[in-house]
Design a protein around this motif. Structure first.
Motif, PDB file in Angstrom:
ATOM      1  N   GLU A  32      22.741  13.927 -39.967  1.00  0.00           N
ATOM      2  CA  GLU A  32      23.788  13.674 -40.959  1.00  0.00           C
ATOM      3  C   GLU A  32      23.431  12.471 -41.833  1.00  0.00           C
ATOM      4  O   GLU A  32      23.623  12.488 -43.051  1.00  0.00           O
ATOM      5  N   GLY A  33      22.904  11.422 -41.244  1.00  0.00           N
ATOM      6  CA  GLY A  33      22.483  10.253 -42.021  1.00  0.00           C
ATOM      7  C   GLY A  33      21.355  10.584 -42.977  1.00  0.00           C
ATOM      8  O   GLY A  33      21.342  10.134 -44.126  1.00  0.00           O
ATOM      9  N   SER A  36      22.746  12.586 -45.899  1.00  0.00           N
ATOM     10  CA  SER A  36      23.536  11.732 -46.790  1.00  0.00           C
ATOM     11  C   SER A  36      22.621  10.896 -47.685  1.00  0.00           C
ATOM     12  O   SER A  36      22.853  10.778 -48.880  1.00  0.00           O
ATOM     13  N   ARG A  37      21.576  10.313 -47.093  1.00  0.00           N
ATOM     14  CA  ARG A  37      20.623   9.526 -47.886  1.00  0.00           C
ATOM     15  C   ARG A  37      19.907  10.402 -48.905  1.00  0.00           C
ATOM     16  O   ARG A  37      19.684  10.000 -50.037  1.00  0.00           O
ATOM     17  N   ALA A  39      21.007  13.103 -50.347  1.00  0.00           N
ATOM     18  CA  ALA A  39      21.925  13.437 -51.434  1.00  0.00           C
ATOM     19  C   ALA A  39      22.065  12.265 -52.401  1.00  0.00           C
ATOM     20  O   ALA A  39      22.025  12.453 -53.626  1.00  0.00           O
ATOM     21  N   ASP A  40      22.219  11.056 -51.873  1.00  0.00           N
ATOM     22  CA  ASP A  40      22.328   9.870 -52.733  1.00  0.00           C
ATOM     23  C   ASP A  40      21.058   9.675 -53.561  1.00  0.00           C
ATOM     24  O   ASP A  40      21.122   9.386 -54.753  1.00  0.00           O
TER      25      ASP A  40
END
Length: 115
Positions: A32-33, A36-37, A39-40
């Motif tokens: 998940e981390g 998320s990274r 996507a950013d």
């Protein structure tokens, strides 16, 4: 057979279950981390390739019966929504007691008497 002997036999099973649950939870958090990274970073890279009008806000809405009135209403709504972004930053002029200049004012400064 006593309950202590049974609990000792089941200790290995419970330990194994706890290890598996911990590994699955840890793997889920790492995945998940990473997502998320990613996507950013994707958004940042996409914004870095654009400039000027490409970074502007585009508003699309169906055209109403009175386009001029609709345009004025949309412009007024955008003006109200982004009014806080249009306030000028605070001046960092020297004073008797210096204040940090990192934040813009949240309300307009009061007028001082010049008498």
């Amino acid at each position: 057979m006593s309950s202590l002997a049974r609990s000792r036999r089941q200790l290995g099973v419970l330990t194994s279950v706890a290890v598996v649950v911990g590994l699955v939870a840890g793997g889920w958090m790492v995945a998940e981390g990473a997502l998320s990274r990613a996507a950013d970073q994707g958004v940042q890279q996409g914004m870095a390739t654009r400039s000027g009008a490409d970074l502007g806000l585009r508003v699309t809405a169906p055209l109403g019966a009175d386009p001029e009135t609709q345009d004025a209403q949309v412009r007024a709504a955008i003006g109200r929504s982004f009014a806080a972004l249009a306030t000028p930053p605070r001046s960092c002029a020297p004073r008797a007691r210096p204040r940090p200049c990192s934040r813009p004012p949240t309300r307009p400064p009061r007028a001082r008497d010049s008498s």
